[in-house]
Scaffold this active site. Structure first.
Site, short mmCIF file in Angstrom:
data_model
loop_
_atom_site.label_atom_id
_atom_site.label_comp_id
_atom_site.label_asym_id
_atom_site.label_seq_id
_atom_site.Cartn_x
_atom_site.Cartn_y
_atom_site.Cartn_z
N THR A 14 0.83 -1.21 0.00
CA THR A 14 0.00 0.00 0.00
C THR A 14 0.87 1.26 0.00
OG1 THR A 14 -1.69 -1.20 1.24
CG2 THR A 14 -1.84 1.22 1.25
N VAL A 134 3.39 7.75 12.28
CA VAL A 134 2.40 8.21 13.25
C VAL A 134 1.30 9.00 12.55
CG1 VAL A 134 2.02 9.46 15.40
CG2 VAL A 134 4.22 8.39 14.98
N ILE A 138 -0.96 12.94 8.58
CA ILE A 138 -0.88 14.14 9.42
C ILE A 138 0.58 14.41 9.78
CG2 ILE A 138 -1.56 15.17 11.62
CD1 ILE A 138 -3.99 13.35 11.68
N LYS A 207 2.50 4.24 18.22
CA LYS A 207 2.54 5.64 17.78
C LYS A 207 2.62 6.59 18.98
CE LYS A 207 -0.20 4.38 13.73
NZ LYS A 207 -1.54 4.12 13.23
P1 NAP Z 1 1.76 -4.03 2.84
O1 NAP Z 1 0.74 -3.49 1.92
O2 NAP Z 1 1.52 -5.33 3.51
O3 NAP Z 1 3.14 -4.11 2.02
C1 NAP Z 1 4.29 -4.69 2.57
C2 NAP Z 1 5.31 -4.81 1.44
O4 NAP Z 1 6.52 -5.28 1.99
C3 NAP Z 1 4.90 -5.78 0.35
O5 NAP Z 1 5.23 -5.25 -0.91
C4 NAP Z 1 5.74 -7.02 0.62
O6 NAP Z 1 6.07 -7.74 -0.55
C5 NAP Z 1 6.98 -6.38 1.21
N1 NAP Z 1 7.68 -7.30 2.10
C6 NAP Z 1 7.22 -7.90 3.21
N2 NAP Z 1 8.19 -8.69 3.74
C7 NAP Z 1 9.26 -8.57 2.92
C8 NAP Z 1 10.54 -9.14 2.90
N3 NAP Z 1 10.91 -10.03 3.82
N4 NAP Z 1 11.39 -8.81 1.90
C9 NAP Z 1 11.03 -7.93 0.94
N5 NAP Z 1 9.81 -7.35 0.91
C10 NAP Z 1 8.95 -7.67 1.89
O7 NAP Z 1 2.10 -2.99 3.99
P2 NAP Z 1 1.81 -1.44 4.01
O8 NAP Z 1 0.39 -1.21 4.45
O9 NAP Z 1 2.30 -0.82 2.78
O10 NAP Z 1 2.71 -1.00 5.26
C11 NAP Z 1 4.09 -0.83 5.14
C12 NAP Z 1 4.62 -0.16 6.39
O11 NAP Z 1 3.99 1.10 6.53
C13 NAP Z 1 4.35 -0.89 7.70
O12 NAP Z 1 5.39 -0.65 8.60
C14 NAP Z 1 3.09 -0.23 8.21
O13 NAP Z 1 2.94 -0.33 9.60
C15 NAP Z 1 3.36 1.18 7.80
N6 NAP Z 1 2.18 2.03 7.65
C16 NAP Z 1 1.15 1.64 6.89
C17 NAP Z 1 0.08 2.48 6.73
C18 NAP Z 1 -1.10 2.11 5.89
O14 NAP Z 1 -2.06 2.87 5.87
N7 NAP Z 1 -1.08 0.99 5.19
C19 NAP Z 1 0.07 3.73 7.36
C20 NAP Z 1 1.16 4.10 8.14
C21 NAP Z 1 2.22 3.25 8.28
P3 NAP Z 1 4.96 -8.46 -1.47
O15 NAP Z 1 4.08 -7.36 -1.96
O16 NAP Z 1 5.73 -9.11 -2.56
O17 NAP Z 1 4.24 -9.41 -0.56
N1 HSE Z 2 -3.07 0.15 10.56
C1 HSE Z 2 -2.85 1.53 10.77
C2 HSE Z 2 -4.16 2.21 11.05
C3 HSE Z 2 -2.21 2.13 9.54
O1 HSE Z 2 -5.21 1.60 10.86
O2 HSE Z 2 -4.15 3.36 11.49
C4 HSE Z 2 -1.76 3.55 9.78
O3 HSE Z 2 -0.72 3.59 10.69
#
Ligand code: NAP
Ligand code: HSE
Length: 428
Positions: A14, A134, A138, A207
């Site tokens: 994402t 966090v 924002i 956070k």
């Molecule tokens: P996600 O959609 O699950 O994507 C994770 C990505 O990391 C995928 O592309 C996955 O590969 C890759 N990955 C996982 N393990 C790996 C490994 N061992 N080696 C290489 N690549 C690997 O997660 P996300 O929602 O983007 O979140 C990413 C980070 O941002 C997390 O720390 C999350 O807490 C943080 N975050 C997310 C949000 C949100 O709204 N989603 C908001 C704030 C912070 P594949 O695609 O090939 O499986």
């Molecule tokens: N899983 C988290 C949430 C993503 O729902 O707020 C953003 O940090």
């Protein structure tokens, strides 16, 4: 023209894909704002062949994020894989050791290892930046470390998990239980890889721990947070709260008190008409109180592709501009260890319990409350069959210590069918 800033992006989910899209779509404006081209040298994810809806073949590819983090053509390692340990931490450490700056959205990793990682980076003259970790889009980390740096921070509080806020507001609006709402939150890209981190309050706790560190100059202490998730909240609680003019929110509060650092993340009843009560869906809100500025309220999308990628970009652009701020707003080796303190401000509590419908049951409950020094403000027994009686109680203001005494006392009486639910009524 200065050299381009070259990125290695690990994680194409994402957030990672959101970052790639911004760099492709806004190349000209990013260059105009920083005076440098922002380029992607190489990327990494688990599956090379997955169609991610964006062309990626012009970038280098690494199966191993550590190899990506140490490439010669990478200036900034952008960690967007997630997970507190494992590849995220190994690659972050390797990147710093190889002389790279790091941008991450990984609150789980920083809440547990932020101190050693920040020290490693600062000893090596590198930065770790984490705006996206966090409250999604924002800019709260920037607000605390930069915009409000002239203040003594008195309190930080807010709703910091989009999934929980989405589930709680959708429960009320659609009458579905929170399990049924997981799939929708997932479609919106809100959920952590392990959704228990979301509904268990752990993600929001991560956070809060990071903000507390910046606000109070203390080492991140996630283990000291009084933590409770939303798993036990029912439609009954939501309806009862509404009847009384409240909404239920997963609320985080941190403040430095005479007894130590208070950090709590738990469901709370907040006034329906308050800004926090009006917060719907995946929206987050962070309220910061400083001695000079008074109260600042930041509100916006707390999760999802665009908002989170927007925050990642702000860190990348800072590095491109040569803005180098310590990870937690001051050198990591000057952060102090804080003594943890329980919630200090007394508050009324909402209690929901299922009692056996037999003589004296309510008297035993009242007696436990009385012995704990807790006075009842309102009480309601409703919709009961002949064997069990659901009871709601609102207490007068009491301390968390007294409430804990009462909750322990309830375990010793033989009239409770299930453990009671206790929710703080937050005075905002
Ligand atoms: P996600 O959609 O699950 O994507 C994770 C990505 O990391 C995928 O592309 C996955 O590969 C890759 N990955 C996982 N393990 C790996 C490994 N061992 N080696 C290489 N690549 C690997 O997660 P996300 O929602 O983007 O979140 C990413 C980070 O941002 C997390 O720390 C999350 O807490 C943080 N975050 C997310 C949000 C949100 O709204 N989603 C908001 C704030 C912070 P594949 O695609 O090939 O499986
Ligand atoms: N899983 C988290 C949430 C993503 O729902 O707020 C953003 O940090």
């Amino acid at each position: 023209m200065p050299d381009p800033l070259r990125l290695g992006i690990a994680g194409l989910g994402t957030v990672g894909i959101g970052v790639v899209k911004i760099i492709r779509q806004h190349a000209a404006v990013l260059e105009a704002r920083t005076g440098r081209k922002i380029e992607i040298s190489a990327v990494s994810a688990r599956s090379k062949d997955k169609d991610r809806g964006v062309p990626l073949t012009s970038y280098g590819w690494e199966d191993d994020p550590v190899a990506l983090a140490t490439r010669d053509d990478v200036d900034v390692f952008v960690e967007l894989m997630g997970g507190s340990d494992g590849p995220a931490k190994a690659a972050t450490e390797a990147a710093i050791a190889a002389g790279k700056d790091v941008v991450t959205a990984n609150k789980a990793m920083l809440a547990l290892y932020g101190q050693p990682l920040a020290e490693q980076a600062e000893n090596a003259g590198r930065v770790i930046r984490f705006e996206a970790a966090v409250a999604g889009g924002i800019p709260v980390v920037k607000a605390l470390t930069e915009g409000l740096a002239g203040n003594e921070i008195q309190r930080v509080m807010g709703v910091m998990n989009g999934t929980c806020n989405y589930i709680l507001t959708q429960m009320q609006d659609t009458r579905q239980g929170y399990n049924a709402l997981f799939a929708e939150a997932d479609k919106l890209g809100y959920l952590e890889a392990d959704p228990n981190l979301d509904v268990g309050g752990i993600d929001a706790g991560h956070k809060l721990a990071l903000l507390a560190s910046i606000a109070f100059g203390t080492q991140v202490d996630f283990d000291a947070i009084e933590l409770e998730g939303i798993q036990n909240i029912t439609l009954e609680d939501i309806d009862a709260a509404q009847d009384m003019g409240y909404k239920i929110k997963l609320l985080g509060v941190t403040q430095m008190t005479g007894r130590g650092l208070e950090q709590r993340m738990s469901p709370c009843l907040v006034p329906d008409s308050s800004p926090l009560g009006q917060l719907d869906g995946g929206t987050n809100m962070v309220v910061i109180e400083g001695d000079q500025v008074g109260q600042i309220v930041l509100r916006g999308a707390g999760a999802g592709e665009g908002p989170t990628a927007s925050a990642v970009m702000s860190d990348i652009l800072d590095i491109a501009r040569g803005i180098r701020v310590s990870t937690f707003g001051q050198p990591a080796n000057t952060l102090v260890t804080a003594k943890p303190a329980k919630a200090t401000t007394p508050a009324p509590y909402y209690l929901r319990m299922m009692l056996q419908d037999k003589p004296g049951a309510l008297a035993k409950v009242a007696s436990v409350l009385g012995e704990a020094g807790i006075s009842i403000d309102r009480m309601r027994q409703y919709g009961h069959d002949n064997t069990s009686a659901p009871v709601l109680i609102v207490t007068h203001k009491t301390t968390r210590d007294s409430l804990d005494t009462a909750l322990k006392g309830f375990e010793t009486i033989d009239v409770m069918e299930t453990a009671p639910v206790a929710i703080r009524i937050e005075q905002l």
